[in-house]
Design a protein around this motif. Sequence first.
Motif, PDB file in Angstrom:
ATOM      1  N   TYR A   1       0.839  -1.196   0.000  1.00 44.35           N
ATOM      2  CA  TYR A   1       0.000   0.000   0.000  1.00 44.35           C
ATOM      3  C   TYR A   1       0.876   1.249   0.000  1.00 44.35           C
ATOM      4  O   TYR A   1       2.002   1.232   0.494  1.00 44.35           O
ATOM      5  CB  TYR A   1      -0.902   0.032   1.235  1.00 44.35           C
ATOM      6  CG  TYR A   1      -2.150  -0.809   1.123  1.00 44.35           C
ATOM      7  CD1 TYR A   1      -3.363  -0.224   0.753  1.00 44.35           C
ATOM      8  CD2 TYR A   1      -2.128  -2.176   1.398  1.00 44.35           C
ATOM      9  CE1 TYR A   1      -4.516  -0.993   0.665  1.00 44.35           C
ATOM     10  CE2 TYR A   1      -3.273  -2.940   1.306  1.00 44.35           C
ATOM     11  CZ  TYR A   1      -4.472  -2.345   0.934  1.00 44.35           C
ATOM     12  OH  TYR A   1      -5.602  -3.096   0.848  1.00 44.35           O
ATOM     13  N   VAL A   2       0.314   2.344  -0.529  1.00 45.15           N
ATOM     14  CA  VAL A   2       0.996   3.633  -0.562  1.00 45.15           C
ATOM     15  C   VAL A   2       0.084   4.682   0.055  1.00 45.15           C
ATOM     16  O   VAL A   2      -1.098   4.779  -0.287  1.00 45.15           O
ATOM     17  CB  VAL A   2       1.341   4.039  -2.014  1.00 45.15           C
ATOM     18  CG1 VAL A   2       1.907   5.456  -2.054  1.00 45.15           C
ATOM     19  CG2 VAL A   2       2.320   3.049  -2.627  1.00 45.15           C
ATOM     20  N   LYS A   3       0.641   5.457   0.957  1.00 46.44           N
ATOM     21  CA  LYS A   3      -0.094   6.569   1.550  1.00 46.44           C
ATOM     22  C   LYS A   3      -0.213   7.685   0.526  1.00 46.44           C
ATOM     23  O   LYS A   3       0.780   8.082  -0.091  1.00 46.44           O
ATOM     24  CB  LYS A   3       0.663   7.082   2.786  1.00 46.44           C
ATOM     25  CG  LYS A   3       0.087   8.352   3.410  1.00 46.44           C
ATOM     26  CD  LYS A   3      -1.138   8.071   4.220  1.00 46.44           C
ATOM     27  CE  LYS A   3      -1.578   9.336   4.985  1.00 46.44           C
ATOM     28  NZ  LYS A   3      -2.814   9.119   5.756  1.00 46.44           N
ATOM     29  N   VAL A   4      -1.441   8.218   0.336  1.00 46.19           N
ATOM     30  CA  VAL A   4      -1.659   9.306  -0.607  1.00 46.19           C
ATOM     31  C   VAL A   4      -2.357  10.465   0.095  1.00 46.19           C
ATOM     32  O   VAL A   4      -2.865  10.327   1.212  1.00 46.19           O
ATOM     33  CB  VAL A   4      -2.486   8.856  -1.831  1.00 46.19           C
ATOM     34  CG1 VAL A   4      -1.747   7.786  -2.623  1.00 46.19           C
ATOM     35  CG2 VAL A   4      -3.865   8.366  -1.408  1.00 46.19           C
ATOM     36  N   SER A   5      -2.402  11.601  -0.558  1.00 46.75           N
ATOM     37  CA  SER A   5      -3.055  12.777   0.002  1.00 46.75           C
ATOM     38  C   SER A   5      -4.567  12.599   0.008  1.00 46.75           C
ATOM     39  O   SER A   5      -5.121  11.726  -0.666  1.00 46.75           O
ATOM     40  CB  SER A   5      -2.693  14.007  -0.833  1.00 46.75           C
ATOM     41  OG  SER A   5      -3.205  13.865  -2.144  1.00 46.75           O
ATOM     42  N   ASP A   6      -5.233  13.457   0.768  1.00 50.64           N
ATOM     43  CA  ASP A   6      -6.697  13.440   0.781  1.00 50.64           C
ATOM     44  C   ASP A   6      -7.261  13.694  -0.604  1.00 50.64           C
ATOM     45  O   ASP A   6      -8.264  13.091  -0.994  1.00 50.64           O
ATOM     46  CB  ASP A   6      -7.227  14.489   1.765  1.00 50.64           C
ATOM     47  CG  ASP A   6      -6.992  14.124   3.219  1.00 50.64           C
ATOM     48  OD1 ASP A   6      -6.601  12.966   3.485  1.00 50.64           O
ATOM     49  OD2 ASP A   6      -7.194  14.996   4.091  1.00 50.64           O
ATOM     50  N   ASP A   7      -6.631  14.595  -1.365  1.00 51.96           N
ATOM     51  CA  ASP A   7      -7.083  14.886  -2.732  1.00 51.96           C
ATOM     52  C   ASP A   7      -7.079  13.624  -3.589  1.00 51.96           C
ATOM     53  O   ASP A   7      -8.084  13.275  -4.218  1.00 51.96           O
ATOM     54  CB  ASP A   7      -6.163  15.921  -3.393  1.00 51.96           C
ATOM     55  CG  ASP A   7      -6.404  17.332  -2.903  1.00 51.96           C
ATOM     56  OD1 ASP A   7      -7.540  17.638  -2.508  1.00 51.96           O
ATOM     57  OD2 ASP A   7      -5.450  18.131  -2.921  1.00 51.96           O
ATOM     58  N   THR A   8      -5.937  12.974  -3.624  1.00 58.99           N
ATOM     59  CA  THR A   8      -5.806  11.794  -4.481  1.00 58.99           C
ATOM     60  C   THR A   8      -6.730  10.673  -4.030  1.00 58.99           C
ATOM     61  O   THR A   8      -7.360  10.004  -4.861  1.00 58.99           O
ATOM     62  CB  THR A   8      -4.347  11.315  -4.509  1.00 58.99           C
ATOM     63  OG1 THR A   8      -3.517  12.366  -5.026  1.00 58.99           O
ATOM     64  CG2 THR A   8      -4.183  10.082  -5.374  1.00 58.99           C
ATOM     65  N   PHE A   9      -6.840  10.486  -2.722  1.00 58.26           N
ATOM     66  CA  PHE A   9      -7.715   9.425  -2.232  1.00 58.26           C
ATOM     67  C   PHE A   9      -9.163   9.696  -2.624  1.00 58.26           C
ATOM     68  O   PHE A   9      -9.889   8.782  -3.049  1.00 58.26           O
ATOM     69  CB  PHE A   9      -7.600   9.267  -0.712  1.00 58.26           C
ATOM     70  CG  PHE A   9      -8.222   7.996  -0.203  1.00 58.26           C
ATOM     71  CD1 PHE A   9      -7.461   6.831  -0.132  1.00 58.26           C
ATOM     72  CD2 PHE A   9      -9.558   7.946   0.165  1.00 58.26           C
ATOM     73  CE1 PHE A   9      -8.039   5.634   0.312  1.00 58.26           C
ATOM     74  CE2 PHE A   9     -10.132   6.765   0.601  1.00 58.26           C
ATOM     75  CZ  PHE A   9      -9.365   5.606   0.675  1.00 58.26           C
ATOM     76  N   TYR A  10      -9.588  10.945  -2.491  1.00 56.76           N
ATOM     77  CA  TYR A  10     -10.966  11.303  -2.849  1.00 56.76           C
ATOM     78  C   TYR A  10     -11.238  11.013  -4.325  1.00 56.76           C
ATOM     79  O   TYR A  10     -12.271  10.424  -4.678  1.00 56.76           O
ATOM     80  CB  TYR A  10     -11.209  12.786  -2.557  1.00 56.76           C
ATOM     81  CG  TYR A  10     -12.553  13.280  -3.017  1.00 56.76           C
ATOM     82  CD1 TYR A  10     -13.701  13.051  -2.266  1.00 56.76           C
ATOM     83  CD2 TYR A  10     -12.684  13.989  -4.217  1.00 56.76           C
ATOM     84  CE1 TYR A  10     -14.944  13.500  -2.693  1.00 56.76           C
ATOM     85  CE2 TYR A  10     -13.918  14.436  -4.652  1.00 56.76           C
ATOM     86  CZ  TYR A  10     -15.048  14.194  -3.881  1.00 56.76           C
ATOM     87  OH  TYR A  10     -16.276  14.652  -4.313  1.00 56.76           O
ATOM     88  N   VAL A  11     -10.320  11.417  -5.198  1.00 56.68           N
ATOM     89  CA  VAL A  11     -10.524  11.206  -6.634  1.00 56.68           C
ATOM     90  C   VAL A  11     -10.485   9.710  -6.970  1.00 56.68           C
ATOM     91  O   VAL A  11     -11.263   9.235  -7.805  1.00 56.68           O
ATOM     92  CB  VAL A  11      -9.491  11.998  -7.449  1.00 56.68           C
ATOM     93  CG1 VAL A  11      -9.623  11.679  -8.937  1.00 56.68           C
ATOM     94  CG2 VAL A  11      -9.675  13.499  -7.221  1.00 56.68           C
ATOM     95  N   LEU A  12      -9.593   8.967  -6.328  1.00 54.68           N
ATOM     96  CA  LEU A  12      -9.547   7.521  -6.561  1.00 54.68           C
ATOM     97  C   LEU A  12     -10.832   6.838  -6.099  1.00 54.68           C
ATOM     98  O   LEU A  12     -11.350   5.933  -6.762  1.00 54.68           O
ATOM     99  CB  LEU A  12      -8.341   6.906  -5.848  1.00 54.68           C
ATOM    100  CG  LEU A  12      -6.970   7.231  -6.443  1.00 54.68           C
ATOM    101  CD1 LEU A  12      -5.865   6.630  -5.583  1.00 54.68           C
ATOM    102  CD2 LEU A  12      -6.868   6.721  -7.876  1.00 54.68           C
ATOM    103  N   LYS A  13     -11.354   7.285  -4.973  1.00 48.42           N
ATOM    104  CA  LYS A  13     -12.605   6.705  -4.466  1.00 48.42           C
ATOM    105  C   LYS A  13     -13.757   7.006  -5.429  1.00 48.42           C
ATOM    106  O   LYS A  13     -14.564   6.130  -5.754  1.00 48.42           O
ATOM    107  CB  LYS A  13     -12.902   7.251  -3.080  1.00 48.42           C
ATOM    108  CG  LYS A  13     -14.126   6.622  -2.416  1.00 48.42           C
ATOM    109  CD  LYS A  13     -14.314   7.161  -1.002  1.00 48.42           C
ATOM    110  CE  LYS A  13     -15.569   6.557  -0.358  1.00 48.42           C
ATOM    111  NZ  LYS A  13     -15.778   7.089   1.019  1.00 48.42           N
ATOM    112  N   LYS A  14     -13.820   8.254  -5.893  1.00 49.57           N
ATOM    113  CA  LYS A  14     -14.834   8.625  -6.878  1.00 49.57           C
ATOM    114  C   LYS A  14     -14.642   7.845  -8.170  1.00 49.57           C
ATOM    115  O   LYS A  14     -15.604   7.364  -8.788  1.00 49.57           O
ATOM    116  CB  LYS A  14     -14.745  10.126  -7.168  1.00 49.57           C
ATOM    117  CG  LYS A  14     -15.523  11.006  -6.228  1.00 49.57           C
ATOM    118  CD  LYS A  14     -16.977  11.108  -6.665  1.00 49.57           C
ATOM    119  CE  LYS A  14     -17.702  12.207  -5.926  1.00 49.57           C
ATOM    120  NZ  LYS A  14     -19.107  12.351  -6.374  1.00 49.57           N
ATOM    121  N   GLY A  15     -13.386   7.728  -8.580  1.00 44.87           N
ATOM    122  CA  GLY A  15     -13.090   7.022  -9.810  1.00 44.87           C
ATOM    123  C   GLY A  15     -13.473   5.559  -9.751  1.00 44.87           C
ATOM    124  O   GLY A  15     -14.002   5.002 -10.716  1.00 44.87           O
TER     125      GLY A  15
END
Length: 348
Positions: A93-107
């Motif tokens: 696993y890789v820790k990501v920013s809140d921005d990236t996590f939000y977009v990945l979750k939406k994606g």
Amino acid sequence: MRKSVNKTHIFLIAFLILTILPLYGCGLKKQQDPISKTEYMLGTICTITVYDDKSEDVIDKAFARVKQIENKMSVNKTGTELDAVADAAGKNYVKVSDDTFYVLKKGKYYSEQSGGAFDITVGPLVKLWGIGTDNARLPGQNEIDNKKSLINYRDLLLDEKNKKVMLKRKGMSLDLGGIAKGYAADEAARILKENGVKHAIINLGGNILTLNSNPDGDPWKIGIQDPFQTRGNVLASIEVTNKTVVTSGIYERYFKKDGKIYHHILNPFTGYPMDNNLASVTLITDVSINADAMTKNIFYMGIDKGINYVKKVPNLQAIFITKDKKVYITSGLKNNFKIVDSSYKLMN
């Protein structure tokens, strides 16, 4: 420094996709000259125009936010969070920013909604084709089959508690080109609003977001790009207030090989560009990130299934343009949509 703009017909040409045409009526109250800035970000030309009495600093703040998102998610940059996730694919696993996590979750959500027609793990296939880069080429079938086997949104694992992500198999990679611009537009709008802006247009290479009405209180008029003409030639206009307008079209990025056009909207199931009678799909709704993701799925569905899909989503409208110059719109657009090029025919 304020740019000189004609107050009767203000043209902001949207790079590749849309043309914005805010209209001011003659004889109405004197309006504040707009301020406008253009930057190259997210792989496209981005313009933000503010129609309130503000300094350029407010636009700079919005662009700074877009730049933050680009630095984390763009496939056109190296050393991004997406690169880190790809490097760790199949391992950890890789820790990501809140921005990236939000977009990945939406994606991932929209990947599931589309059954994989829109899939944010399409990275290996996008890189293989290279459409829109100097390395664009027609891959061999074995190459396509190999990369296609690495695409599966179900293999994107999300650890929401710790904001960590992982791709299950080595060789997998992410591509957020079909959703990150929408998020950036939403965030730019948020920054403008927080700084007191009431009337503005954000244009991130065809992801258009309008803040409220124009200063006269009338809807913004947006011209829909003719997919068979040079930029700035429109086939229709639509009036919107406080909406986002997002288009996916086969004319945005493409290359020709042996007389055949290969465009950038890839079909994850076949590994080739999507092949139907559509030239473009435009969505009108409230949130740009949602429209950005949905355009690819609806493009894949085609007109009949696409219209049925749109009908089921609250506050969503659509414009379908076919390769034989027919135009289909959903019912909510009948009173504010107008064809201005007689070579196109409205079908409903």
